[in-house]
Design an enzyme around this catalytic site. Sequence first.
Site, PDB file in Angstrom:
ATOM      1  N   ASP A  50      -1.604  -2.860  -3.948  1.00  0.00           N
ATOM      2  CA  ASP A  50      -1.890  -1.428  -4.009  1.00  0.00           C
ATOM      3  C   ASP A  50      -0.582  -0.694  -4.266  1.00  0.00           C
ATOM      4  O   ASP A  50      -0.104   0.105  -3.455  1.00  0.00           O
ATOM      5  CB  ASP A  50      -2.598  -0.930  -2.746  1.00  0.00           C
ATOM      6  CG  ASP A  50      -4.104  -1.184  -2.800  1.00  0.00           C
ATOM      7  OD1 ASP A  50      -4.582  -1.749  -3.808  1.00  0.00           O
ATOM      8  OD2 ASP A  50      -4.803  -0.808  -1.840  1.00  0.00           O
TER       9      ASP A  50
ATOM     10  N   HIS B 138      -3.103  -9.640  -1.279  1.00  0.00           N
ATOM     11  CA  HIS B 138      -3.319  -8.251  -0.901  1.00  0.00           C
ATOM     12  C   HIS B 138      -4.311  -8.131   0.251  1.00  0.00           C
ATOM     13  O   HIS B 138      -4.073  -7.402   1.218  1.00  0.00           O
ATOM     14  CB  HIS B 138      -3.837  -7.438  -2.086  1.00  0.00           C
ATOM     15  CG  HIS B 138      -4.175  -6.019  -1.713  1.00  0.00           C
ATOM     16  ND1 HIS B 138      -3.227  -5.129  -1.273  1.00  0.00           N
ATOM     17  CD2 HIS B 138      -5.373  -5.354  -1.664  1.00  0.00           C
ATOM     18  CE1 HIS B 138      -3.798  -3.964  -0.990  1.00  0.00           C
ATOM     19  NE2 HIS B 138      -5.104  -4.079  -1.210  1.00  0.00           N
TER      20      HIS B 138
ATOM     21  N   TYR C 132      -1.471   4.416  -6.338  1.00  0.00           N
ATOM     22  CA  TYR C 132      -2.717   5.080  -5.929  1.00  0.00           C
ATOM     23  C   TYR C 132      -3.032   6.249  -6.845  1.00  0.00           C
ATOM     24  O   TYR C 132      -2.137   6.816  -7.447  1.00  0.00           O
ATOM     25  CB  TYR C 132      -2.581   5.593  -4.486  1.00  0.00           C
ATOM     26  CG  TYR C 132      -2.703   4.507  -3.456  1.00  0.00           C
ATOM     27  CD1 TYR C 132      -3.954   4.085  -3.015  1.00  0.00           C
ATOM     28  CD2 TYR C 132      -1.583   3.900  -2.930  1.00  0.00           C
ATOM     29  CE1 TYR C 132      -4.074   3.088  -2.060  1.00  0.00           C
ATOM     30  CE2 TYR C 132      -1.692   2.900  -1.976  1.00  0.00           C
ATOM     31  CZ  TYR C 132      -2.937   2.499  -1.544  1.00  0.00           C
ATOM     32  OH  TYR C 132      -3.062   1.508  -0.612  1.00  0.00           O
TER      33      TYR C 132
ATOM     34  N   HIS D 252     -10.445  -2.468   7.306  1.00  0.00           N
ATOM     35  CA  HIS D 252     -11.121  -3.435   6.426  1.00  0.00           C
ATOM     36  C   HIS D 252     -11.558  -4.680   7.183  1.00  0.00           C
ATOM     37  O   HIS D 252     -12.514  -5.351   6.782  1.00  0.00           O
ATOM     38  CB  HIS D 252     -10.207  -3.830   5.269  1.00  0.00           C
ATOM     39  CG  HIS D 252     -10.011  -2.744   4.265  1.00  0.00           C
ATOM     40  ND1 HIS D 252     -11.047  -2.151   3.583  1.00  0.00           N
ATOM     41  CD2 HIS D 252      -8.884  -2.125   3.824  1.00  0.00           C
ATOM     42  CE1 HIS D 252     -10.582  -1.225   2.754  1.00  0.00           C
ATOM     43  NE2 HIS D 252      -9.274  -1.193   2.892  1.00  0.00           N
TER      44      HIS D 252
ATOM     45  N   HIS E 132      -3.482  -4.254   2.347  1.00  0.00           N
ATOM     46  CA  HIS E 132      -4.872  -3.785   2.308  1.00  0.00           C
ATOM     47  C   HIS E 132      -5.198  -2.884   3.490  1.00  0.00           C
ATOM     48  O   HIS E 132      -5.609  -1.739   3.296  1.00  0.00           O
ATOM     49  CB  HIS E 132      -5.838  -4.955   2.219  1.00  0.00           C
ATOM     50  CG  HIS E 132      -7.217  -4.581   1.747  1.00  0.00           C
ATOM     51  ND1 HIS E 132      -7.433  -3.701   0.707  1.00  0.00           N
ATOM     52  CD2 HIS E 132      -8.456  -4.980   2.174  1.00  0.00           C
ATOM     53  CE1 HIS E 132      -8.746  -3.574   0.512  1.00  0.00           C
ATOM     54  NE2 HIS E 132      -9.377  -4.324   1.393  1.00  0.00           N
ATOM     55  N   ASP E 133      -5.082  -3.378   4.716  1.00  0.00           N
ATOM     56  CA  ASP E 133      -5.204  -2.484   5.862  1.00  0.00           C
ATOM     57  C   ASP E 133      -3.874  -1.767   6.056  1.00  0.00           C
ATOM     58  O   ASP E 133      -2.807  -2.411   6.075  1.00  0.00           O
ATOM     59  CB  ASP E 133      -5.593  -3.254   7.123  1.00  0.00           C
ATOM     60  CG  ASP E 133      -7.103  -3.298   7.311  1.00  0.00           C
ATOM     61  OD1 ASP E 133      -7.795  -2.430   6.749  1.00  0.00           O
ATOM     62  OD2 ASP E 133      -7.602  -4.186   8.030  1.00  0.00           O
ATOM     63  N   HIS E 134      -3.941  -0.449   6.215  1.00  0.00           N
ATOM     64  CA  HIS E 134      -2.739   0.384   6.234  1.00  0.00           C
ATOM     65  C   HIS E 134      -2.147   0.413   7.637  1.00  0.00           C
ATOM     66  O   HIS E 134      -2.210   1.422   8.348  1.00  0.00           O
ATOM     67  CB  HIS E 134      -3.066   1.792   5.743  1.00  0.00           C
ATOM     68  CG  HIS E 134      -3.510   1.830   4.322  1.00  0.00           C
ATOM     69  ND1 HIS E 134      -3.690   3.013   3.626  1.00  0.00           N
ATOM     70  CD2 HIS E 134      -3.819   0.835   3.446  1.00  0.00           C
ATOM     71  CE1 HIS E 134      -4.086   2.730   2.390  1.00  0.00           C
ATOM     72  NE2 HIS E 134      -4.178   1.419   2.260  1.00  0.00           N
TER      73      HIS E 134
ATOM     74  N   ASP F  64       0.838  -1.204   0.000  1.00  0.00           N
ATOM     75  CA  ASP F  64       0.000   0.000   0.000  1.00  0.00           C
ATOM     76  C   ASP F  64       0.872   1.253   0.000  1.00  0.00           C
ATOM     77  O   ASP F  64       0.791   2.086   0.896  1.00  0.00           O
ATOM     78  CB  ASP F  64      -0.935  -0.027   1.212  1.00  0.00           C
ATOM     79  CG  ASP F  64      -1.764  -1.300   1.262  1.00  0.00           C
ATOM     80  OD1 ASP F  64      -2.897  -1.279   0.751  1.00  0.00           O
ATOM     81  OD2 ASP F  64      -1.269  -2.324   1.780  1.00  0.00           O
TER      82      ASP F  64
ATOM     83  N   ASN G   2      -6.582  -3.963  -4.892  1.00  0.00           N
ATOM     84  CA  ASN G   2      -7.827  -3.461  -5.467  1.00  0.00           C
ATOM     85  C   ASN G   2      -7.636  -2.110  -6.154  1.00  0.00           C
ATOM     86  O   ASN G   2      -8.255  -1.830  -7.186  1.00  0.00           O
ATOM     87  CB  ASN G   2      -8.918  -3.373  -4.405  1.00  0.00           C
ATOM     88  CG  ASN G   2      -8.494  -2.592  -3.171  1.00  0.00           C
ATOM     89  OD1 ASN G   2      -7.570  -2.991  -2.474  1.00  0.00           O
ATOM     90  ND2 ASN G   2      -9.172  -1.493  -2.887  1.00  0.00           N
TER      91      ASN G   2
END
Length: 338
Positions: free
Chosen positions: A83, A215, A86, A224, A250-252, A50, A121
């Site tokens: 990710d 991810h 962005y 999430h 996915h979760d930052h 991410d 995503n």
Amino acid sequence: MATRSRAPMTTVLAFLTLAALRWAPAAAELERVEHPAKNDGSLSLLVVGDWGRKGTYNQSRVAEQMGKVGGELDIDFVVSTGDNFYDNGLTGVDDQQFEESFTNIYTATSLNKPWYLVLGNHDYRGDAVAQLSPVLNKIDSRFICKRSFIVNAEMVEFFFIDTTPFQLKYWTHPKDDHYDWRGVAPRGNYIKSLLKDLDEAMKKSTAKWKIAIGHHTIRSVSDHGETKELLQLLLPVLKDNAIDFYINGHDHCLEHISSRDSPLQYFTSGGGSKAWRGVFQPTSDELNFFYDGQGFMSLQLNQDRADFIFYDVFGNILYSWSSSKANYLQPSIYVTEE
């Protein structure tokens, strides 16, 4: 190792993009990449997720610390949990963001190693096929991105899994986002084929350590949370094949969660740039560590031991955890240390 020259002719770009489209399988086929361990049998790597924000949200600071830790550990490669760009992936193979968010950011000599990447995503919201294109590898030879594939490092096999198509809401309720499902649709056939290929490959594996990379979260206490489709469809395959670790983004944040009904360990490394502060929700499994800030993870492996370390944006060690397999020839016996 990294190269930064662009192909001069538009026709070359068009040809390679067409080649990527033809290469992208309609069904999930697991390609194997060979990456031998060091001569002493050990392997070291960094994991970040991410991240792709042109250096903003402390991406450059995280990259700097990755370079320092990478040098200290003499890493063999870097894993990206997705990710990569962005907010909406890349617009194509000639998108300047590729260099602005990757090549020009991760400049340390120690990071001049292969980068193995999965799509997230946000990558699917742009030209997902572009990230799979050989054009990007020609621009920067470190960049090795595929949908689902295996990296074989002898004592360990890494199973990289394309998790975005699992999430039904991206298909049925995309809101204002557009997802690039070329090479994926129809969803049901793609997931069925991928799970079959994963199960077969995992069952054939003779590696001492088996690690899955995706991810999306399976277990998480951050924004999430848990991904129900992965709990229902992917998790049984991982448990049935005695996968040791599932590593995701996915979760930052940075986190480590232990399964209560199996030896499986969940690691989130999604702190490559923008982080989410103050978000917490409980999990039914055992939470060992959670940090809602920016950072990355290292993993050192040998035949008998796996060592995980989480670092913050300043390079400080936040948490470490180790796992040993006492006897590989018998059913695995895990000895864990914090």
